[in-house]
Write an enzyme that holds these catalytic residues in place. Structure first.
Site, PDB file in Angstrom:
ATOM      1  N   SER A 140     -45.117  29.503 -79.381  1.00  0.00           N
ATOM      2  CA  SER A 140     -44.710  28.205 -79.931  1.00  0.00           C
ATOM      3  C   SER A 140     -43.909  28.389 -81.212  1.00  0.00           C
ATOM      4  O   SER A 140     -44.144  29.336 -81.967  1.00  0.00           O
ATOM      5  CB  SER A 140     -45.977  27.415 -80.241  1.00  0.00           C
ATOM      6  OG  SER A 140     -45.690  26.291 -81.022  1.00  0.00           O
TER       7      SER A 140
ATOM      8  N   TYR B  71     -54.808  26.682 -84.081  1.00  0.00           N
ATOM      9  CA  TYR B  71     -53.985  26.741 -82.867  1.00  0.00           C
ATOM     10  C   TYR B  71     -52.824  27.726 -83.071  1.00  0.00           C
ATOM     11  O   TYR B  71     -52.623  28.654 -82.270  1.00  0.00           O
ATOM     12  CB  TYR B  71     -53.431  25.351 -82.506  1.00  0.00           C
ATOM     13  CG  TYR B  71     -52.329  25.419 -81.469  1.00  0.00           C
ATOM     14  CD1 TYR B  71     -52.621  25.732 -80.145  1.00  0.00           C
ATOM     15  CD2 TYR B  71     -50.982  25.233 -81.827  1.00  0.00           C
ATOM     16  CE1 TYR B  71     -51.600  25.835 -79.195  1.00  0.00           C
ATOM     17  CE2 TYR B  71     -49.970  25.330 -80.892  1.00  0.00           C
ATOM     18  CZ  TYR B  71     -50.282  25.634 -79.574  1.00  0.00           C
ATOM     19  OH  TYR B  71     -49.280  25.740 -78.652  1.00  0.00           O
TER      20      TYR B  71
ATOM     21  N   LYS C 242     -51.940  31.644 -81.430  1.00  0.00           N
ATOM     22  CA  LYS C 242     -50.687  32.104 -80.809  1.00  0.00           C
ATOM     23  C   LYS C 242     -50.201  33.394 -81.486  1.00  0.00           C
ATOM     24  O   LYS C 242     -49.755  34.338 -80.826  1.00  0.00           O
ATOM     25  CB  LYS C 242     -49.601  31.028 -80.915  1.00  0.00           C
ATOM     26  CG  LYS C 242     -49.871  29.787 -80.090  1.00  0.00           C
ATOM     27  CD  LYS C 242     -49.719  30.051 -78.595  1.00  0.00           C
ATOM     28  CE  LYS C 242     -50.072  28.857 -77.751  1.00  0.00           C
ATOM     29  NZ  LYS C 242     -50.200  29.132 -76.323  1.00  0.00           N
TER      30      LYS C 242
HETATM   31  P1  NAD Z   1     -51.279  21.541 -70.783  1.00  0.00           P
HETATM   32  O1  NAD Z   1     -52.569  21.259 -71.470  1.00  0.00           O
HETATM   33  O2  NAD Z   1     -50.666  20.455 -69.991  1.00  0.00           O
HETATM   34  O3  NAD Z   1     -51.443  22.833 -69.834  1.00  0.00           O
HETATM   35  C1  NAD Z   1     -52.366  23.855 -70.104  1.00  0.00           C
HETATM   36  C2  NAD Z   1     -53.196  24.044 -68.843  1.00  0.00           C
HETATM   37  O4  NAD Z   1     -54.128  25.095 -69.046  1.00  0.00           O
HETATM   38  C3  NAD Z   1     -53.988  22.798 -68.452  1.00  0.00           C
HETATM   39  O5  NAD Z   1     -53.739  22.507 -67.104  1.00  0.00           O
HETATM   40  C4  NAD Z   1     -55.444  23.208 -68.675  1.00  0.00           C
HETATM   41  O6  NAD Z   1     -56.323  22.583 -67.754  1.00  0.00           O
HETATM   42  C5  NAD Z   1     -55.363  24.707 -68.497  1.00  0.00           C
HETATM   43  N1  NAD Z   1     -56.393  25.454 -69.225  1.00  0.00           N
HETATM   44  C6  NAD Z   1     -56.755  25.326 -70.532  1.00  0.00           C
HETATM   45  N2  NAD Z   1     -57.702  26.225 -70.843  1.00  0.00           N
HETATM   46  C7  NAD Z   1     -57.941  26.954 -69.710  1.00  0.00           C
HETATM   47  C8  NAD Z   1     -58.801  28.021 -69.405  1.00  0.00           C
HETATM   48  N3  NAD Z   1     -59.644  28.526 -70.333  1.00  0.00           N
HETATM   49  N4  NAD Z   1     -58.799  28.530 -68.147  1.00  0.00           N
HETATM   50  C9  NAD Z   1     -57.967  28.016 -67.211  1.00  0.00           C
HETATM   51  N5  NAD Z   1     -57.132  26.987 -67.454  1.00  0.00           N
HETATM   52  C10 NAD Z   1     -57.110  26.464 -68.688  1.00  0.00           C
HETATM   53  O7  NAD Z   1     -50.267  22.083 -71.884  1.00  0.00           O
HETATM   54  P2  NAD Z   1     -48.699  22.381 -71.795  1.00  0.00           P
HETATM   55  O8  NAD Z   1     -48.009  21.422 -72.686  1.00  0.00           O
HETATM   56  O9  NAD Z   1     -48.274  22.512 -70.394  1.00  0.00           O
HETATM   57  O10 NAD Z   1     -48.670  23.793 -72.526  1.00  0.00           O
HETATM   58  C11 NAD Z   1     -48.676  25.014 -71.813  1.00  0.00           C
HETATM   59  C12 NAD Z   1     -48.663  26.171 -72.795  1.00  0.00           C
HETATM   60  O11 NAD Z   1     -47.521  26.054 -73.628  1.00  0.00           O
HETATM   61  C13 NAD Z   1     -49.868  26.211 -73.733  1.00  0.00           C
HETATM   62  O12 NAD Z   1     -50.240  27.563 -73.917  1.00  0.00           O
HETATM   63  C14 NAD Z   1     -49.342  25.636 -75.026  1.00  0.00           C
HETATM   64  O13 NAD Z   1     -50.024  26.130 -76.143  1.00  0.00           O
HETATM   65  C15 NAD Z   1     -47.908  26.127 -74.992  1.00  0.00           C
HETATM   66  N6  NAD Z   1     -46.992  25.284 -75.783  1.00  0.00           N
HETATM   67  C16 NAD Z   1     -46.922  23.941 -75.522  1.00  0.00           C
HETATM   68  C17 NAD Z   1     -46.073  23.144 -76.283  1.00  0.00           C
HETATM   69  C18 NAD Z   1     -46.006  21.655 -76.064  1.00  0.00           C
HETATM   70  O14 NAD Z   1     -45.570  20.944 -76.973  1.00  0.00           O
HETATM   71  N7  NAD Z   1     -46.379  21.126 -74.907  1.00  0.00           N
HETATM   72  C19 NAD Z   1     -45.289  23.722 -77.295  1.00  0.00           C
HETATM   73  C20 NAD Z   1     -45.386  25.104 -77.514  1.00  0.00           C
HETATM   74  C21 NAD Z   1     -46.242  25.874 -76.749  1.00  0.00           C
HETATM   75  C1  WQD Z   2     -42.766  15.488 -83.885  1.00  0.00           C
HETATM   76  C2  WQD Z   2     -42.346  14.629 -85.068  1.00  0.00           C
HETATM   77  C3  WQD Z   2     -44.159  14.092 -86.542  1.00  0.00           C
HETATM   78  C4  WQD Z   2     -46.375  11.692 -83.622  1.00  0.00           C
HETATM   79  C5  WQD Z   2     -46.353  20.043 -82.270  1.00  0.00           C
HETATM   80  C6  WQD Z   2     -47.104  21.307 -82.545  1.00  0.00           C
HETATM   81  C7  WQD Z   2     -46.298  22.489 -82.070  1.00  0.00           C
HETATM   82  C8  WQD Z   2     -45.866  22.325 -80.614  1.00  0.00           C
HETATM   83  C9  WQD Z   2     -45.208  21.020 -80.381  1.00  0.00           C
HETATM   84  C10 WQD Z   2     -47.540  23.368 -79.295  1.00  0.00           C
HETATM   85  C11 WQD Z   2     -42.980  15.049 -86.394  1.00  0.00           C
HETATM   86  C12 WQD Z   2     -43.640  12.848 -85.884  1.00  0.00           C
HETATM   87  C13 WQD Z   2     -45.429  12.487 -84.231  1.00  0.00           C
HETATM   88  C14 WQD Z   2     -46.568  10.360 -84.069  1.00  0.00           C
HETATM   89  C15 WQD Z   2     -44.841  10.702 -85.700  1.00  0.00           C
HETATM   90  N1  WQD Z   2     -46.993  22.340 -79.745  1.00  0.00           N
HETATM   91  N2  WQD Z   2     -44.667  11.986 -85.254  1.00  0.00           N
HETATM   92  N3  WQD Z   2     -45.768   9.914 -85.096  1.00  0.00           N
HETATM   93  O1  WQD Z   2     -45.590  18.426 -84.840  1.00  0.00           O
HETATM   94  O2  WQD Z   2     -43.239  19.150 -84.226  1.00  0.00           O
HETATM   95  O3  WQD Z   2     -45.138  20.077 -82.994  1.00  0.00           O
HETATM   96  O4  WQD Z   2     -46.038  19.970 -80.864  1.00  0.00           O
HETATM   97  O5  WQD Z   2     -47.287  24.517 -79.535  1.00  0.00           O
HETATM   98  O6  WQD Z   2     -47.107  23.595 -82.237  1.00  0.00           O
HETATM   99  O7  WQD Z   2     -47.335  21.417 -83.933  1.00  0.00           O
HETATM  100  O8  WQD Z   2     -44.543  17.716 -82.629  1.00  0.00           O
HETATM  101  O9  WQD Z   2     -44.470  15.653 -81.323  1.00  0.00           O
HETATM  102  O10 WQD Z   2     -46.429  16.056 -82.881  1.00  0.00           O
HETATM  103  O11 WQD Z   2     -44.194  15.557 -83.850  1.00  0.00           O
HETATM  104  O12 WQD Z   2     -44.161  10.236 -86.625  1.00  0.00           O
HETATM  105  O13 WQD Z   2     -47.427   9.598 -83.578  1.00  0.00           O
HETATM  106  O14 WQD Z   2     -42.811  13.286 -84.831  1.00  0.00           O
HETATM  107  O15 WQD Z   2     -44.521  13.828 -87.875  1.00  0.00           O
HETATM  108  O16 WQD Z   2     -42.043  14.807 -87.395  1.00  0.00           O
HETATM  109  P1  WQD Z   2     -44.628  18.833 -83.814  1.00  0.00           P
HETATM  110  P2  WQD Z   2     -44.976  16.216 -82.601  1.00  0.00           P
END
Ligand code: NAD
Ligand code: WQD
Length: 339
Positions: free
Chosen positions: A126, A150, A154
């Site tokens: 991330s 979190y 990572k």
């Molecule tokens: P998500 O929660 O939709 O998908 C994660 C999946 O993993 C879910 O289906 C959940 O049921 C499964 N899971 C969780 N713990 C588990 C375990 N112990 N064993 C088996 N399955 C398990 O999330 P997403 O948005 O699809 O994110 C996928 C990956 O990408 C995650 O690792 C997340 O940290 C990373 N990521 C997401 C974002 C984002 O903003 N969505 C940003 C950066 C990184």
């Molecule tokens: C985006 C912008 C908020 C919600 C997070 C995690 C990051 C990654 C992606 C997993 C910011 C603003 C948000 C709301 C708002 N996830 N906001 N009102 O914080 O950039 O990243 O998700 O890895 O690790 O930190 O994403 O969508 O939460 O926020 O004003 O109700 O929207 O302040 O500026 P962020 P976000």
């Protein structure tokens, strides 16, 4: 790579879209997920959309016996590892759960992979690992840091994967650092289905637009950005998923650990996102300005040039498409997969 791909977390938001693209690219896909944050309905829809089937195991990645059975039953050539917990705020409340599911879960997976001589892994990292970057755009060599469990989970996993790579040169490891994934498949059949109150901006906006929530709280308008609200690099989930297919295609040609930013290189403010959504969905989005959210940074966007150069990948979908696809999914599935 032409063999079977194991997708952990494959019923989740990014995992389901990536599974769809892998199937379309001709891969055989095995999904493992404990369904803690997702529904099997996502995979049923992926199967319908592609006309192909996926082998699904309901299992926790911490359960190495169950993982071993999967590796016994399938010749897995590569793993795309999405499974884990992802809510920043929650991670400060239950840090041990985050370390156990994310870090220990990954260790469990890696040990089983090693036992079965599967040495190819693409890991979901991330942009949060850049902490509060000194400047933008961010390149992969920027210093890393974490401000919450979190993000730290990572970082730890990235370090573990580097150590692993040094221990045995057979490993091919790709770390993909996602910026802010939004959007949905163009069919409106699969998309993001957050449980409870959304933590992230886009699902919150779309739930206001569909009438599920009254108004958006904008966390601060006194940042030093274009209009005072936070700026992020929003990337279409289909572009993001496409990068995973490209990563799998290239992985064996890349030695050791390779790290790539996945973003568009453009930043949009919260107010710009609200406006784009109002225009794209033709719905008003009520909001109020509230205090800053602790831990938030002012602005963050990627330099995605390395992924372009090495993986031949770049984001092709712009903000209008991200909004239109989010809205198609949200308006056709107001309760997500809970039909
Ligand atoms: P998500 O929660 O939709 O998908 C994660 C999946 O993993 C879910 O289906 C959940 O049921 C499964 N899971 C969780 N713990 C588990 C375990 N112990 N064993 C088996 N399955 C398990 O999330 P997403 O948005 O699809 O994110 C996928 C990956 O990408 C995650 O690792 C997340 O940290 C990373 N990521 C997401 C974002 C984002 O903003 N969505 C940003 C950066 C990184
Ligand atoms: C985006 C912008 C908020 C919600 C997070 C995690 C990051 C990654 C992606 C997993 C910011 C603003 C948000 C709301 C708002 N996830 N906001 N009102 O914080 O950039 O990243 O998700 O890895 O690790 O930190 O994403 O969508 O939460 O926020 O004003 O109700 O929207 O302040 O500026 P962020 P976000």
């Amino acid at each position: 790579m032409s063999g079977k791909i194991l997708v952990t977390g494959g019923t989740g938001y990014i995992g389901s879209h990536t599974t769809l693209l892998l199937l379309e690219a001709g891969y055989q896909v095995v999904v493992v997920d404990n369904l803690s944050n997702s529904s099997l309905e996502s995979l049923r829809r992926v199967e319908k959309l592609t006309g192909k089937s996926v082998t699904f195991y309901k299992a926790d990645i911490r359960d190495s016996d169950k993982l071993s059975i999967i590796f016994q039953e399938h010749q897995i050539e590569g793993v795309i590892h999405f499974a884990g917990l992802k809510a920043v705020g929650e991670s400060t409340q239950i840090p041990l759960e985050y370390y156990e599911q994310n870090v220990y879960g990954t260790l469990s997976l890696l040990k089983v992979m090693q036992r079965f001589s599967c040495f190819n892994i693409v890991f979901s990292s991330s942009a949060t690992v850049y902490g509060d970057p000194a400047s933008v755009p961010i390149t992969e060599d920027f210093p890393t840091s974490a401000t919450n469990p979190y993000g730290r989970s990572k970082l730890y996993i990235e370090e573990i994967l580097r150590d692993l790579s040094l221990s045995n040169e057979q490993w091919h490891i790709i770390l993909l650092r996602y910026f802010n994934p939004i959007g949905a498949h163009e069919s409106g059949q699969i998309g993001e289905d957050p449980q409870g109150i959304p933590n992230n901006l886009m699902p919150y906006i779309s739930q206001v637009a569909v009438g599920k929530r009254e108004k958006l709280s904008i966390f601060g308008n006194d940042y030093s950005t274009v209009d005072g609200t936070g700026v992020r690099d929003y990337i279409h989930v289909m572009d993001l998923s496409d990068a995973h297919v490209k990563a799998i295609e290239k992985i064996k040609q890349l030695e050791g650990v390779s790290t790539f930013n996945l973003g568009t290189g453009n930043g949009y403010s919260v107010l710009q996102m609200v406006k784009a959504f109002e225009e794209g969905a033709n719905k008003p989005v009520a909001y109020e300005i509230v205090a800053r959210r602790p831990g938030d940074i002012a602005e963050c966007w990627a330099d995605p040039g390395l992924a372009d150069k090495v993986l031949n990948w770049r984001a092709t979908r712009g903000l209008n498409e991200m909004v239109a696809d989010t809205w198609r999914w949200q308006s056709r599935n107001p309760n997500g997969y809970d039909i």
